[in-house]
Design an enzyme around this catalytic site. Structure first.
Site, PDB file in Angstrom:
ATOM      1  N   LYS A   1      -5.507 -10.633  -7.929  1.00  0.00           N
ATOM      2  CA  LYS A   1      -6.703 -10.953  -7.132  1.00  0.00           C
ATOM      3  C   LYS A   1      -7.837  -9.986  -7.449  1.00  0.00           C
ATOM      4  O   LYS A   1      -7.604  -8.839  -7.830  1.00  0.00           O
ATOM      5  CB  LYS A   1      -6.383 -11.034  -5.641  1.00  0.00           C
ATOM      6  CG  LYS A   1      -6.324  -9.742  -4.900  1.00  0.00           C
ATOM      7  CD  LYS A   1      -6.294  -9.954  -3.386  1.00  0.00           C
ATOM      8  CE  LYS A   1      -6.645  -8.617  -2.741  1.00  0.00           C
ATOM      9  NZ  LYS A   1      -7.214  -8.664  -1.439  1.00  0.00           N
TER      10      LYS A   1
ATOM     11  N   LYS B   1     -11.356  -4.329  -5.133  1.00  0.00           N
ATOM     12  CA  LYS B   1     -12.089  -3.098  -5.445  1.00  0.00           C
ATOM     13  C   LYS B   1     -11.163  -2.034  -6.001  1.00  0.00           C
ATOM     14  O   LYS B   1     -11.613  -1.082  -6.615  1.00  0.00           O
ATOM     15  CB  LYS B   1     -12.822  -2.573  -4.215  1.00  0.00           C
ATOM     16  CG  LYS B   1     -11.908  -2.151  -3.092  1.00  0.00           C
ATOM     17  CD  LYS B   1     -12.660  -1.443  -2.006  1.00  0.00           C
ATOM     18  CE  LYS B   1     -11.803  -1.335  -0.765  1.00  0.00           C
ATOM     19  NZ  LYS B   1     -11.683  -2.586  -0.003  1.00  0.00           N
TER      20      LYS B   1
ATOM     21  N   LYS C   1       0.812  -1.221   0.000  1.00  0.00           N
ATOM     22  CA  LYS C   1       0.000   0.000   0.000  1.00  0.00           C
ATOM     23  C   LYS C   1       0.839   1.261   0.000  1.00  0.00           C
ATOM     24  O   LYS C   1       0.437   2.277  -0.555  1.00  0.00           O
ATOM     25  CB  LYS C   1      -0.993  -0.004   1.162  1.00  0.00           C
ATOM     26  CG  LYS C   1      -2.017  -1.122   1.017  1.00  0.00           C
ATOM     27  CD  LYS C   1      -3.296  -0.888   1.787  1.00  0.00           C
ATOM     28  CE  LYS C   1      -4.309  -1.960   1.383  1.00  0.00           C
ATOM     29  NZ  LYS C   1      -5.523  -1.976   2.158  1.00  0.00           N
TER      30      LYS C   1
HETATM   31  P1  ADP Z   1      -9.920  -5.318  -1.567  1.00  0.00           P
HETATM   32  O1  ADP Z   1      -8.748  -6.181  -1.949  1.00  0.00           O
HETATM   33  O2  ADP Z   1     -10.994  -5.361  -2.578  1.00  0.00           O
HETATM   34  O3  ADP Z   1      -9.482  -3.923  -1.197  1.00  0.00           O
HETATM   35  P2  ADP Z   1     -10.142  -5.740   1.241  1.00  0.00           P
HETATM   36  O4  ADP Z   1      -8.665  -5.680   1.354  1.00  0.00           O
HETATM   37  O5  ADP Z   1     -10.961  -4.628   1.815  1.00  0.00           O
HETATM   38  O6  ADP Z   1     -10.543  -5.978  -0.275  1.00  0.00           O
HETATM   39  O7  ADP Z   1     -10.589  -7.117   1.889  1.00  0.00           O
HETATM   40  C1  ADP Z   1     -11.720  -7.331   2.698  1.00  0.00           C
HETATM   41  C2  ADP Z   1     -11.802  -8.812   3.048  1.00  0.00           C
HETATM   42  O8  ADP Z   1     -12.068  -9.580   1.863  1.00  0.00           O
HETATM   43  C3  ADP Z   1     -10.504  -9.402   3.621  1.00  0.00           C
HETATM   44  O9  ADP Z   1     -10.824 -10.369   4.619  1.00  0.00           O
HETATM   45  C4  ADP Z   1      -9.843 -10.059   2.445  1.00  0.00           C
HETATM   46  O10 ADP Z   1      -9.019 -11.132   2.824  1.00  0.00           O
HETATM   47  C5  ADP Z   1     -11.037 -10.537   1.622  1.00  0.00           C
HETATM   48  N1  ADP Z   1     -10.732 -10.515   0.181  1.00  0.00           N
HETATM   49  C6  ADP Z   1     -10.504  -9.412  -0.569  1.00  0.00           C
HETATM   50  N2  ADP Z   1     -10.283  -9.722  -1.859  1.00  0.00           N
HETATM   51  C7  ADP Z   1     -10.366 -11.084  -1.925  1.00  0.00           C
HETATM   52  C8  ADP Z   1     -10.228 -12.025  -2.987  1.00  0.00           C
HETATM   53  N3  ADP Z   1      -9.978 -11.633  -4.227  1.00  0.00           N
HETATM   54  N4  ADP Z   1     -10.369 -13.330  -2.706  1.00  0.00           N
HETATM   55  C9  ADP Z   1     -10.643 -13.742  -1.438  1.00  0.00           C
HETATM   56  N5  ADP Z   1     -10.795 -12.906  -0.394  1.00  0.00           N
HETATM   57  C10 ADP Z   1     -10.661 -11.588  -0.612  1.00  0.00           C
END
Ligand code: ADP
Ligand code: TRP
Length: 334
Positions: free
Chosen positions: A197, A200, A114
């Site tokens: 992955k 968002k 980040k």
């Molecule tokens: P993003 O990567 O979209 O910013 P966050 O970091 O806010 O998502 O993650 C929120 C939750 O969702 C966490 O527990 C994270 O491990 C899970 N998560 C986020 N993206 C994925 C993914 N592509 N596959 C599985 N779990 C995910």
């Protein structure tokens, strides 16, 4: 058993969040017996590491609360709250800042990702983020923390902080938590790139399925998802070296409550022309009711605020004994 997890209220939930995290929360909630308790919260204090205007931040917390309830979190059975309403999180975080080591935080890959190249201009909050996360978990003596794989390192740090604190102050103030990581859905990948992955923060909306997407958008994103020209193999091991195919099969398996081998057996020899419409139907069937509940709830501010206020009162009461024990162990008068 004490289950606890949190999610940052930033932007829309997507299929990766749902399958990797929230669906697991709902499952754990639904399997609870009377001696166990679940705590789920919106990590709005963590969200200060992302710049957001006041109105947006207020909206995000309510939207995420509505989304969690729509996904099946029941505020009568689980404690659902926003972190900012429970000052014990910030207080314990400060106490744990005395225990956490800079060297430990320097190893955190989420911070490195980040902060990017320009670390000098990253906020102190972004660096200390995992200490607040440790406080979130340790405050409630959580035993089980359902998270996506990317949070594993933060949970290991939480354990290290708990061990050092208990050792340094010669008291068993904190319980050591275990991460609960769903194996099959730990990493849902982008629909456009099987090596990234689903997130968002991906600039392409085509890369993810949002929980707010309508049925046509879901079907269209699945139709356009990147694949390869090969037919599907009869066993999952035939998906090696085919990351996009593996991802779609994995999503199908997760949504159908089965495994990749069973999905391969079902579609063996068929191409994506046959598989994709089946996947789209499955996704629409599961996500449409969630979306409808979300739409019905998201503008009902008074209902959402009441849920969060009630949750915060329960959370504060549950956090109080641990916070008191931590101050006392350190010899701080409160
Ligand atoms: P993003 O990567 O979209 O910013 P966050 O970091 O806010 O998502 O993650 C929120 C939750 O969702 C966490 O527990 C994270 O491990 C899970 N998560 C986020 N993206 C994925 C993914 N592509 N596959 C599985 N779990 C995910
Ligand atoms: N850092 C987590 C994420 O990015 C969110 C989070 C904050 C969390 N505090 C937590 C998760 C405590 C589990 C337990 O997804």
């Amino acid at each position: 058993m004490r289950v606890l997890s949190g999610i940052q209220p930033t932007g829309n939930l997507h299929l990766g969040n749902y399958l990797g995290a929230i669906r697991n929360w709902v499952k754990m909630q639904d399997e609870m017996d009377s001696t166990s308790q679940c705590f789920f919260f919106l990590a709005d204090m963590h969200s200060i590491t992302v710049h957001e205007g006041r109105e947006q931040r207020l909206a995000n917390v309510r939207e995420m609360a509505a989304a969690l309830v729509a996904c099946g979190i029941d505020p009568d059975r689980s404690v659902l709250f926003n972190q900012a309403r429970v000052p014990a999180h910030a207080e314990l975080c400060w106490l744990l800042n005395g225990t956490a080591r800079i060297g430990w935080l320097n190893r955190m890959t989420q911070f490195k990702d980040k902060a990017g190249k320009n670390r000098e201009s990253a906020s102190v909050g972004l660096f200390a983020y995992p200490v607040l996360q440790a406080a979130d978990v340790l405050l409630y003596q959580a035993t089980h923390v359902p998270v996506g794989e990317d949070q594993k390192q933060h949970l290991e740090l939480t354990r290290d902080i708990a061990i050092k604190f208990n050792t340094d102050f010669e008291r068993e103030v904190f319980t050591l938590p275990d991460p609960i990581i769903p194996k099959e859905t730990a990493r849902i990948m982008s629909l456009r790139d099987g090596s990234a992955k689903m997130s968002k923060s991906d600039p392409s909306d085509q890369s993810r399925i949002n929980l707010t997407d309508d049925n046509d958008a879901i079907a269209q994103k699945v139709r356009k998802a990147k694949t390869d020209p090969e037919p599907l193999p009869s066993e999952a091991k035939g998906l090696e070296g085919r990351p996009e195919a593996l991802n779609l099969i994995g999503i199908y398996a997760a949504m159908a409550g089965t495994n990749a081998d069973a999905v391969c057996a079902q579609f063996a020899g068929q191409g994506f022309g046959a598989f994709k419409p089946a996947l789209a139907d499955l996704l629409v069937g599961a996500l449409a009711p969630i979306r409808d509940r979300y739409v019905a709830l998201k503008d009902d501010h008074s209902a959402l605020d009441a849920i969060l206020e009630k949750g915060a009162a329960k959370a504060s009461a549950a956090a109080e004994p641990t916070l008191r024990a931590a101050y006392d162990a350190m010899g701080l008068m409160r």
